[in-house]
Write a protein that holds these residues in place. Structure first.
Motif, short mmCIF file in Angstrom:
data_model
loop_
_atom_site.label_atom_id
_atom_site.label_comp_id
_atom_site.label_asym_id
_atom_site.label_seq_id
_atom_site.Cartn_x
_atom_site.Cartn_y
_atom_site.Cartn_z
N HIS A 136 2.04 0.94 29.73
CA HIS A 136 3.37 1.49 30.00
C HIS A 136 3.33 2.62 31.02
CE1 HIS A 136 3.71 5.56 28.23
NE2 HIS A 136 2.61 5.20 27.65
N PHE A 137 2.16 3.21 31.25
CA PHE A 137 2.05 4.30 32.22
C PHE A 137 2.57 3.85 33.59
CE2 PHE A 137 -1.11 5.18 28.98
CZ PHE A 137 -0.84 6.50 28.69
N CYS A 138 2.35 2.59 33.91
CA CYS A 138 2.85 2.07 35.18
C CYS A 138 4.02 1.10 34.98
CB CYS A 138 1.75 1.35 35.94
SG CYS A 138 0.49 2.47 36.54
N ARG B 31 8.73 0.87 35.84
CA ARG B 31 9.11 2.25 36.15
C ARG B 31 8.48 3.21 35.16
NH1 ARG B 31 15.37 1.79 37.10
NH2 ARG B 31 15.39 -0.13 38.30
N LEU C 181 5.61 6.16 33.85
CA LEU C 181 5.37 7.57 34.15
C LEU C 181 4.69 7.78 35.50
CD1 LEU C 181 5.62 10.23 32.67
CD2 LEU C 181 3.53 9.72 31.46
N HIS C 182 3.70 6.98 35.83
CA HIS C 182 2.96 7.17 37.07
C HIS C 182 3.48 6.28 38.20
CE1 HIS C 182 0.21 9.61 34.89
NE2 HIS C 182 -0.37 8.64 34.25
N PHE D 40 5.97 6.14 40.16
CA PHE D 40 6.55 6.69 41.39
C PHE D 40 5.49 7.02 42.42
CE2 PHE D 40 5.75 11.33 41.53
CZ PHE D 40 5.04 11.46 40.35
N ALA D 41 4.23 7.18 41.99
CA ALA D 41 3.18 7.58 42.92
C ALA D 41 2.56 6.39 43.63
CB ALA D 41 2.12 8.37 42.18
N PHE D 42 2.85 5.17 43.17
CA PHE D 42 2.09 4.03 43.68
C PHE D 42 2.89 3.14 44.61
CE2 PHE D 42 -0.25 4.93 39.61
CZ PHE D 42 -1.27 5.59 40.25
N ASN D 43 2.18 2.49 45.50
CA ASN D 43 2.77 1.61 46.49
C ASN D 43 1.76 0.51 46.79
OD1 ASN D 43 4.34 0.56 48.53
ND2 ASN D 43 3.47 1.92 50.09
N VAL E 17 -3.41 -0.74 42.33
CA VAL E 17 -4.22 0.07 41.41
C VAL E 17 -4.33 -0.60 40.05
CG1 VAL E 17 -3.88 2.34 42.38
CG2 VAL E 17 -2.16 1.42 40.86
#
Lengths: 345, 589
Positions: free
Chosen positions: A254-256, A264, A266-267, A269-272, A313
């Motif tokens: 669920h972190f990603c 959506r 917790l983390h 927003f940082a990934f692409n 990732v």
């Protein structure tokens, strides 16, 4: 008929007012939120309503002797559609997608105005009139265009040639072709023949019908069936494994991928590229369970060459989980999104 | 009851008016014992049995995974989260319109924003925690149902309907007009946060670094004061982070269950607006001083993946105040926990960094700034070599119970060095267009990455990465050519400026060093370590792939070609018009 058309006209005017408000930021575009997973249907429905509304509007205006020329109708509707995509659709969609929809819209408008020879004549008449410049007004317009077009072309090309540091566009194969088999924790799984060992009925038999009958309801909120609670004390077989899969999901994934499996976390927003949205009908809903198993086990590192740009990732979960745990997580993902895995036949 | 409320309201508003007029407000207790700006409210009606039943169904589909079967905040996901999921049993809720210690506003029949705290929380989520916004996922009705279930069945120690033991004193936020954020107001707020001792926890610059270790919540878990510079992480920001009213509300009501008190009894409404205006003014803004655009999909600032680097003549200045640095565009770089390989970092305390870059004919420099509540430098030498990444830092077991959870362990880790690293692929030009090297530490010997790492012990090292499971190789001759221009920790923020050679084919090692070429997109990844979070080796925060782009000087063609094109268009127009005219005359060309 007239009453019906008046009603349509009302809808049309209302739509125009609403969009105007949204464009000028008077009405927030999230007044009516589009629902995840159902967005294209909602979009089509709304635009359909507007088309009917505008038909009514044009009919009424016609009857009142204030008909709008076909030329402006076409341009106006296309402009409406573009603005609609930009300002109404919430959550917003990226420019590339809007450009695609916009092109489709343009083609539709074009098909409509050129449906028959008479309409086509009506459509292109204003253009020819300006070109021929028989009246003073048209003459002025013609000179304005003559001056404006080179200036615009200069502006565009200058803009295009100015060195810019915009993000380069990257294409990506979302679902690369899977291998015939994959080896996880020393065991080889043939993707065509393997089955999720936890998709079983309370008697412990592989039972797709049973599991499909117990997934969440495909309606607003995607809630579990009232009598199929994985947390129920007596839950056996499929539902028990769904719960165990959920526990693993909420300790690892669920972190990603997010609490609602919509990518959506917790983390995220940082990934692409952003993490996959499982509630989107374009992801797990159109894949086989064994495909997911392969992707889960091997992660971003295990992507084949066509799966570039390798910026994923996604962990190779075989480093963290046992094969059983991965199968259970997959079971949970299908349960929670209410999708059936695709089968090979 | 109604008339009493009205009277209280009249009192409150007169008091409000009086205080507005008198400049020395002092203690602001309105008459009737209510704090200024508050009015008595009514307890809500009991939710129906159908709502409870429907709510249970929502709860066991969506919420149970973190909040647990009994709502004790101990679901399967809880132990790897910090902050931990809410334990509902005590009825302690953070974001409210009600006075300190009271239950939040909740009415199962009133899905109205601003009048239903729990509904707003579920709708908008709690940014900076794992609680997502549920709008668009659950319908309004479903959100009210699940809240009915939670407040009735899972809040066990208190009752939302018990008139004997519960009161509601409601902040009348809708009727309090925000004070304009004038310079005087902001200046007054700046003085007040010292006077009211806000800075003791939130720090001199408001980066949450004042009392970073000793604060505990009601359940004994470590808790950290808010960083006022990241308003999008305010739990009560309600997806509207630059709205000053949210800060006013939190300041007025306090945050139940945490050391953050309510200031309603001791601070006049006017002073509260001044403080709120000041706190709001600290939140990061763009170069023009406007709020950063927020991405509605993530509720964080919008990301631009290109880090532009401007050319400077001569030496790159080491002073941040220098004009070149002040003019260089800043980029927000989002950081997530490294959860791909072990040891995974489920709770990364660095969630963003700000990057600027400059270059001259020989070198490129990065200025990296990030908020870190603590300056961490390892005591003595570390038990592993600087090149080792496969080090033995233990990872959280999936289920440990509260005592072994991440939240319980916070601030009790061995302290390692704070650090930052910049990773660029060595042979990025040889990779066909969209292909990048593997994300973490490079692909293999053939496609390695160049890693430059600064650590809080003052070292600036260069490594070669050849795969996620390989230890770094040290590029020892390279270090002499790099320069640490600045490394300073001040009031909860690191400022690190590093300079490295641009490289070229002649003097540098082509197999080890990245060549920075003007006008090209050079894939760039950032890594960050927070030493007090036990970050070391692969336990770190990571960014996505960004691009360093060294802005080229504008070529002459940019000015010439558009003119040529415009002239061409004029000729084209002439041709079309002649053709049309001839056609009408019956001639064909």
């Amino acid at each position: 008929m007239k009453a019906l058309m008046s009603l349509g006209a009302l809808v049309g005017i209302l739509g125009l007012l609403l969009l105007g408000g949204m464009t000028l930021d008077v009405v927030p575009s999230n007044t009516v939120r589009l629902v995840e997973g159902y967005m294209p249907m909602q979009l089509l429905f709304e635009v359909g309503c507007y088309v009917l509304g505008f038909t009514g509007l044009s009919y009424i205006l016609n009857a009142m002797g204030m008909a709008i020329p076909r030329f402006w109708q076409g341009i106006g509707f296309w402009a409406f559609f573009i603005l609609y995509l930009k300002y109404r659709v919430y959550p917003p969609i990226p420019f590339s997608v809007r450009a695609m929809y916009g092109t489709v819209g343009l083609v539709c408008v074009f098909m409509w105005v050129s449906a028959n020879e008479e309409d086509w004549q009506k459509f292109k008449q204003p253009i020819l009139n300006v070109l021929d410049a028989q009246t003073g007004m048209n003459k002025m317009l013609r000179y304005a265009f003559l001056a404006l077009i080179p200036v615009l072309m200069w502006g565009f090309s200058y803009n295009a040639m100015m060195p810019k540091s915009e993000e380069p566009i990257e294409l990506r194969t979302v679902h690369p072709a899977p291998p015939a088999s994959t080896k996880v924790h020393g065991k080889t799984y043939t993707l065509q023949t393997s089955q999720n060992p936890y998709r079983v009925n309370p008697e412990g038999k592989y039972d797709q019908e049973y599991s499909n009958a117990n997934i969440v309801e495909q309606s607003m909120g995607r809630l579990m069936k009232p009598n199929a609670n994985p947390w129920g004390e007596n839950s056996q077989g499929y539902l028990k494994y769904v719960r165990e899969g959920g526990e693993i999901f909420f300790q690892n994934c669920h972190f990603c991928h997010g609490d609602n499996l919509n990518g959506r976390g917790l983390h995220a927003f940082a990934f692409n590229p952003i993490p996959a949205n499982f509630t989107d009908p374009g992801t797990i809903a159109q894949l086989q369970e064994t495909f997911i198993f392969w992707r889960v086990a091997k992660g971003g590192v295990g992507l084949p060459n066509e799966g570039f740009p390798w910026a994923s990732v996604m962990p190779p979960w075989e480093q963290h989980l046992t094969a059983d745990e991965m199968w259970k997580v997959i079971l949970f993902e299908y349960w929670h999104t209410g999708y059936y895995p695709r089968t090979w036949d | 009851m109604n008339s009493v409320t009205r009277k209280a309201g009249v009192f409150a508003s007169t008091a409000f008016g009086v205080i507005l007029m008198s400049s020395n407000a002092g203690v602001a207790l309105a008459q009737g014992g209510l704090p200024e700006g508050f009015q008595k409210g009514e307890l809500p009606a009991e939710p129906s049995a159908e709502m409870l039943e429907a709510g249970k169904r929502v709860y066991f589909t969506k919420c149970v995974w973190c909040h647990g079967v009994d709502g004790a905040g101990d679901g399967p996901g809880a132990d790897r989260l910090w902050p931990r999921p809410r334990n509902f049993n005590q009825g302690t809720f953070k974001i409210r319109h009600t006075a300190s210690g009271e239950l939040p506003l909740f009415d199962p029949k009133k899905p109205i924003s601003g009048q239903n705290d729990l509904f707003d929380t579920v709708t908008h989520g709690l940014p900076g925690s794992a609680m997502p916004p549920w709008e668009g996922i659950l319908t309004e009705e479903q959100r009210l149902q699940v809240l009915s279930f939670v407040t009735k069945e899972l809040v066990k120690d208190r009752s939302f309907q018990d008139k004997a033991s519960e009161t509601q004193t409601v902040l009348q936020l809708a009727s309090l007009k925000p004070k304009p954020a004038t310079e005087e107001s902001i200046q007054r707020g700046k003085e007040l946060i010292v006077e009211k001792k806000c800075i003791e926890c939130h720090g001199v610059e408001g980066r949450g670094d004042g009392n970073a270790f000793n604060l505990k919540d009601d359940w004994g878990f470590s808790i950290q004061p808010a960083d006022w510079h990241k308003c999008w992480n305010f739990r009560g920001s309600r997806q509207d982070p630059y709205n000053v009213a949210n800060i006013f509300r939190t300041f007025s009501t306090g945050v139940n269950g945490t050391p953050m008190p309510s200031f309603a009894d001791t601070t006049s409404v006017d002073d509260r607006w001044d403080i709120a205006n000041f706190v709001n003014s600290l939140c990061e803004r763009n170069a023009e001083g406007n709020p950063l655009p927020i991405d509605p999909l993530t509720d964080k600032p919008k990301i631009n993946f290109v880090i532009p680097s401007d050319l400077v003549e001569g030496e790159i200045p080491a002073d941040i105040e220098a004009e070149a640095w002040q003019k260089a565009p800043r980029r927000y770089v989002a950081m997530g926990g490294q959860i791909t390989h072990k040891p995974r970092n489920f709770v990364n305390r660095i969630d963003d960094i700000w990057v600027r870059s400059l270059y001259n004919e020989k070198s490129i420099a990065y200025l990296v700034e990030w908020d870190d509540r603590t300056k961490s430098v390892a005591e003595g030498s570390l038990p592993w070599g600087p090149t080792e990444v496969n080090i033995d830092v233990t990872e959280q077991e999936p289920r440990t119970g509260e005592e072994g959870s991440i939240a319980a362990k916070q601030n009790n880790y061995d302290v390692y060095n704070d650090a930052i690293a910049i990773e660029t692929p060595v042979k990025w030009k040889e990779l066909p267009a969209p292909i990048k090297p593997r994300y973490l530490f490079g692909t293999n010997e053939q496609f390695p990455v160049d890693i430059v790492k600064w650590e809080a012990d003052g070292s600036l090292r260069a490594f070669l990465g050849t795969g996620w499971d390989q230890d770094f190789q040290q590029r020892d001759t390279y270090e002499e050519s790099m320069k640490l221009l600045k490394a300073e920790w001040k009031n909860g923020r690191w400022y690190v400026m590093m300079e490295r050679p641009l490289g070229n084919k002649k003097d540098q090692d082509y197999d080890e060093d990245t060549f920075f070429e003007v006008g090209q997109y050079i894939p760039t990844v950032f890594f960050a370590w927070d030493g007090h979070n036990g970050d070391a080796g692969r336990k770190m925060a990571v960014s996505a792939f960004y691009y360093t782009f060294m802005n080229p000087p504008i070529p002459e063609e940019t000015y010439i070609y558009p003119v040529v094109i415009a002239i061409g268009v004029v000729f084209l127009e002439g041709w079309v018009l002649t053709r049309r005219a001839n056609r009408k005359k019956g001639k064909t060309l």
